[in-house]
Motif scaffolding. Sequence first.
Motif, PDB file in Angstrom:
ATOM      1  N   GLU A  19       0.843  -1.197   0.000  1.00  0.00           N
ATOM      2  CA  GLU A  19       0.000   0.000   0.000  1.00  0.00           C
ATOM      3  C   GLU A  19       0.873   1.240   0.000  1.00  0.00           C
TER       4      GLU A  19
ATOM      5  N   ILE B 170      -0.433  -2.452  -6.581  1.00  0.00           N
ATOM      6  CA  ILE B 170      -0.840  -1.847  -5.308  1.00  0.00           C
ATOM      7  C   ILE B 170      -2.345  -1.622  -5.326  1.00  0.00           C
TER       8      ILE B 170
ATOM      9  N   VAL C 288      -4.124  -0.297  -2.282  1.00  0.00           N
ATOM     10  CA  VAL C 288      -4.606   0.588  -1.224  1.00  0.00           C
ATOM     11  C   VAL C 288      -3.748   1.848  -1.166  1.00  0.00           C
TER      12      VAL C 288
END
Length: 295
Positions: free
Chosen positions: A211, A245, A247
């Motif tokens: 993230e 990715i 988040v």
Amino acid sequence: MAEPTPSTDHREDLGDVLRRLRRRADLNQRELAARAGVPQAAVARIESGRATDPRYRTVERLIRAAGGELRFGAEAADEPGHLPAPVPHDGFRDQAGRRYPAHLDVWEVREPKDWPGAWWAEWYNLPPERWPLPLPPATYELNREYRNRRRRSEWVRGAVAVRRVTGPALPLTSWRFVAELPGGELVGELRAHERSPHLHWGGEEHPGEREVVVDGVLVAADHRRPGIGRRLVQALVGEFTRAGIRVARALADEPGVSFLLACGFRLEAGRPAALRLDRPAGAGRPVSAGRPLPR
């Protein structure tokens, strides 16, 4: 609103060319007439097509005073062979059926916030039946400084370019995007860093999850209306698919919260800590203090 209809009548064509040049020079009819040394009424007659046979010398003075050159046709002095761009609001008419001034920026009024005269729209959410004044079909701003800022803002909107900054000087977990104008002028920047949740919380329930945490979005004060901040966030999100990715997180206060919500972020339940580091005068060691944010 009706769009302007092209015409083959040379009188209307001349009026259209003069309005285009006058808008380009940012002059109203009275200012152009003063520069050219002709009556303002002559400018109005030519632009409206009511001048049946304007004198060549009068037309030449007006074209030159507006920054054009009269040959077989009128053209912008800095773009030989080309007419200036058409007046974008020539299809608009006021309540009396008249064109709006060519040199101004005119926009359609759909709701109170579109109209500077709707002073109540900033403070009161009134239903239409309680509006103090009826809304006009279109509006404009006479202040030249405001007009120049608005036109500059529109130019910036189309000219700004956003790119990601990479290189050996940045850590691999660094995400940096910049917004630049032609010539390299920096007008915006987004910084973020990548982290793995299991390193933050302990344990390795999701060792492959990644993230990004947004550290900040900065836009130069003179360029905060053309959507540069949103484009920086969109550039960041656009890289997520390639990087795997899912988040992005951020910690912000107003007005940053409203900005991030508008970009697609959502409020998240939790209780982050706001930390502060003070170094008292004369002290040799810093003092660190922390306090939880209210829910």
